[in-house]
Design an enzyme around this catalytic site. Structure first.
Site, mmCIF file in Angstrom:
data_model
loop_
_atom_site.group_PDB
_atom_site.id
_atom_site.type_symbol
_atom_site.label_atom_id
_atom_site.label_comp_id
_atom_site.label_asym_id
_atom_site.label_seq_id
_atom_site.Cartn_x
_atom_site.Cartn_y
_atom_site.Cartn_z
ATOM 1 N N PHE A 1 -14.347 1.888 4.914
ATOM 2 C CA PHE A 1 -13.435 1.236 3.974
ATOM 3 C C PHE A 1 -13.045 2.214 2.864
ATOM 4 O O PHE A 1 -13.904 2.844 2.251
ATOM 5 C CB PHE A 1 -14.124 -0.001 3.392
ATOM 6 C CG PHE A 1 -13.225 -0.815 2.506
ATOM 7 C CD1 PHE A 1 -12.014 -1.298 2.985
ATOM 8 C CD2 PHE A 1 -13.585 -1.101 1.206
ATOM 9 C CE1 PHE A 1 -11.184 -2.048 2.172
ATOM 10 C CE2 PHE A 1 -12.754 -1.853 0.382
ATOM 11 C CZ PHE A 1 -11.551 -2.327 0.868
ATOM 12 N N VAL A 2 -11.739 2.335 2.635
ATOM 13 C CA VAL A 2 -11.250 3.275 1.611
ATOM 14 C C VAL A 2 -10.320 2.574 0.626
ATOM 15 O O VAL A 2 -9.622 1.621 0.979
ATOM 16 C CB VAL A 2 -10.510 4.481 2.246
ATOM 17 C CG1 VAL A 2 -11.481 5.491 2.814
ATOM 18 C CG2 VAL A 2 -9.515 4.044 3.322
ATOM 19 N N ARG B 1 -5.437 0.228 -6.573
ATOM 20 C CA ARG B 1 -4.370 0.961 -5.887
ATOM 21 C C ARG B 1 -3.918 2.158 -6.720
ATOM 22 O O ARG B 1 -3.335 3.102 -6.214
ATOM 23 C CB ARG B 1 -3.153 0.048 -5.655
ATOM 24 C CG ARG B 1 -3.412 -1.133 -4.741
ATOM 25 C CD ARG B 1 -2.100 -1.826 -4.434
ATOM 26 N NE ARG B 1 -2.276 -3.163 -3.879
ATOM 27 C CZ ARG B 1 -2.387 -3.436 -2.587
ATOM 28 N NH1 ARG B 1 -2.368 -2.454 -1.707
ATOM 29 N NH2 ARG B 1 -2.522 -4.663 -2.166
ATOM 30 N N ASP C 1 -4.872 1.423 10.789
ATOM 31 C CA ASP C 1 -6.267 1.065 11.085
ATOM 32 C C ASP C 1 -6.333 0.604 12.544
ATOM 33 O O ASP C 1 -6.518 1.415 13.449
ATOM 34 C CB ASP C 1 -6.676 -0.033 10.090
ATOM 35 C CG ASP C 1 -8.162 -0.272 10.060
ATOM 36 O OD1 ASP C 1 -8.836 0.060 11.046
ATOM 37 O OD2 ASP C 1 -8.661 -0.795 9.056
ATOM 38 N N LYS D 1 -7.040 6.091 10.922
ATOM 39 C CA LYS D 1 -8.455 6.013 11.314
ATOM 40 C C LYS D 1 -8.583 6.527 12.744
ATOM 41 O O LYS D 1 -7.833 6.095 13.626
ATOM 42 C CB LYS D 1 -8.966 4.586 11.162
ATOM 43 C CG LYS D 1 -9.123 4.208 9.701
ATOM 44 C CD LYS D 1 -10.067 3.050 9.500
ATOM 45 C CE LYS D 1 -10.324 2.836 8.025
ATOM 46 N NZ LYS D 1 -10.930 1.532 7.746
ATOM 47 N N ASP E 1 -6.138 -0.963 -1.621
ATOM 48 C CA ASP E 1 -6.769 -1.865 -2.593
ATOM 49 C C ASP E 1 -8.163 -2.351 -2.215
ATOM 50 O O ASP E 1 -8.559 -2.336 -1.051
ATOM 51 C CB ASP E 1 -5.892 -3.099 -2.795
ATOM 52 C CG ASP E 1 -5.927 -4.028 -1.578
ATOM 53 O OD1 ASP E 1 -5.563 -3.567 -0.474
ATOM 54 O OD2 ASP E 1 -6.335 -5.193 -1.729
ATOM 55 N N GLY F 1 0.773 -1.242 0.000
ATOM 56 C CA GLY F 1 0.000 0.000 0.000
ATOM 57 C C GLY F 1 0.802 1.289 0.000
ATOM 58 O O GLY F 1 0.338 2.311 -0.507
ATOM 59 N N GLU G 1 3.599 4.220 5.828
ATOM 60 C CA GLU G 1 2.375 3.429 5.689
ATOM 61 C C GLU G 1 1.347 4.209 4.892
ATOM 62 O O GLU G 1 1.340 5.438 4.906
ATOM 63 C CB GLU G 1 1.784 3.140 7.074
ATOM 64 C CG GLU G 1 2.250 1.859 7.711
ATOM 65 C CD GLU G 1 1.599 0.610 7.114
ATOM 66 O OE1 GLU G 1 1.150 0.645 5.952
ATOM 67 O OE2 GLU G 1 1.549 -0.404 7.820
ATOM 68 N N ASP G 2 0.454 3.498 4.212
ATOM 69 C CA ASP G 2 -0.678 4.168 3.572
ATOM 70 C C ASP G 2 -1.777 4.434 4.592
ATOM 71 O O ASP G 2 -2.388 5.483 4.602
ATOM 72 C CB ASP G 2 -1.209 3.359 2.377
ATOM 73 C CG ASP G 2 -1.505 1.910 2.733
ATOM 74 O OD1 ASP G 2 -1.096 1.450 3.826
ATOM 75 O OD2 ASP G 2 -2.156 1.233 1.922
HETATM 76 C C1 PRP Z 1 -2.883 -2.638 5.240
HETATM 77 C C2 PRP Z 1 -2.171 -1.297 5.262
HETATM 78 C C3 PRP Z 1 -1.355 -1.346 6.507
HETATM 79 C C4 PRP Z 1 -2.184 -2.204 7.433
HETATM 80 C C5 PRP Z 1 -2.912 -1.322 8.410
HETATM 81 O O1 PRP Z 1 -2.039 -3.588 4.682
HETATM 82 O O2 PRP Z 1 -1.396 -1.098 4.117
HETATM 83 O O3 PRP Z 1 -0.091 -1.950 6.294
HETATM 84 O O4 PRP Z 1 -3.117 -2.918 6.615
HETATM 85 O O5 PRP Z 1 -3.777 -2.049 9.229
HETATM 86 P P1 PRP Z 1 -3.641 -2.196 10.807
HETATM 87 O O6 PRP Z 1 -3.324 -0.858 11.378
HETATM 88 O O7 PRP Z 1 -5.010 -2.697 11.219
HETATM 89 O O8 PRP Z 1 -2.575 -3.221 11.104
HETATM 90 P P2 PRP Z 1 -2.525 -4.991 4.065
HETATM 91 O O9 PRP Z 1 -2.191 -6.091 5.025
HETATM 92 O O10 PRP Z 1 -3.957 -4.897 3.634
HETATM 93 O O11 PRP Z 1 -1.571 -5.147 2.800
HETATM 94 P P3 PRP Z 1 -1.410 -4.200 1.508
HETATM 95 O O12 PRP Z 1 -0.653 -2.963 1.937
HETATM 96 O O13 PRP Z 1 -0.628 -5.023 0.543
HETATM 97 O O14 PRP Z 1 -2.792 -3.863 0.996
#
Ligand code: PRP
Length: 184
Positions: free
Chosen positions: A159-160, A172, A110, A138, A166, A51, A106-107
């Site tokens: 959800f975004v 993405r 959450d 968030k 993604d 991400g 990080e993107d």
């Molecule tokens: C997503 C996002 C962060 C993480 C945040 O990654 O990019 O790394 O979840 O969530 P959290 O704070 O609840 O831990 P994901 O595992 O979906 O992988 P991606 O980046 O490849 O989409």
């Protein structure tokens, strides 16, 4: 690709939450702030795949200081929309972070579990310093007590997708960020 106001995927409808312009303006501000804070240093930006690649790429191009990059890939979501709570390491760091000024990119934060996991792991590598930047946080991410040093935007718990985020590994590449529209 254009920047439509709505995006429809499967039976889900998304509406633009943060435009390309707002994102780019904020990324420039973050880059300025980081450049100021790290004057005379060469921080290593660790992008959390997948991400974070768009933010990392945009952020480093606006820095006025030198930088290095590395990547790590962990997963807590798979294709699900709710975190499993269990972190799996898919690709470890390549760089030796010891004595480096490390900035994790990080993107989205959450639940905060990914950042918590990364913090523990990186601190074990004895970096000179460790900070976190996330485009999105968030507001009710309250599962863990964490400080995100550089926050792009605080958003509500919906959800975004887009700008790295993604839906089933797709979308993405959207330049804006879109939020799921509650139907009914
Ligand atoms: C997503 C996002 C962060 C993480 C945040 O990654 O990019 O790394 O979840 O969530 P959290 O704070 O609840 O831990 P994901 O595992 O979906 O992988 P991606 O980046 O490849 O989409």
């Amino acid at each position: 690709m254009n920047n439509p106001e709505f995006v429809q995927i499967d039976d889900l409808k998304f509406r633009v939450l943060l435009s390309e312009e707002r994102i780019q303006e904020r990324v420039i501000e973050l880059a300025r702030e980081i450049s100021k804070d790290y004057q005379g240093k060469v921080p290593i930006f660790v992008g959390v795949l997948n991400g974070a690649i768009l933010l990392l790429a945009d952020l480093i191009r606006h820095l006025s200081i030198d930088s290095e990059i590395d990547f790590i890939k962990i997963s807590s979501y798979g294709d699900a929309r709710i975190s499993s709570g269990e972190i799996t390491m898919i690709k470890d760091f390549s760089a030796d972070l010891k004595d480096h000024d490390v900035i994790v990119v990080e993107d989205i934060v959450d639940s905060g579990l990914s950042i918590q996991y990364l913090k523990r792991r990186i601190l074990n590598m004895k970096p000179a310093s460790l900070k976190f930047v996330s485009l999105l946080v968030k507001t009710d991410m309250a599962k863990v007590d964490l400080t995100i040093d550089y926050v792009g935007f605080s958003i509500e718990n919906k959800f975004v997708i887009g700008y790295g985020l993604d839906y089933k590994q797709q979308k993405r590449n959207l330049k804006s960020i879109y939020q799921l529209v509650d139907e009914g």
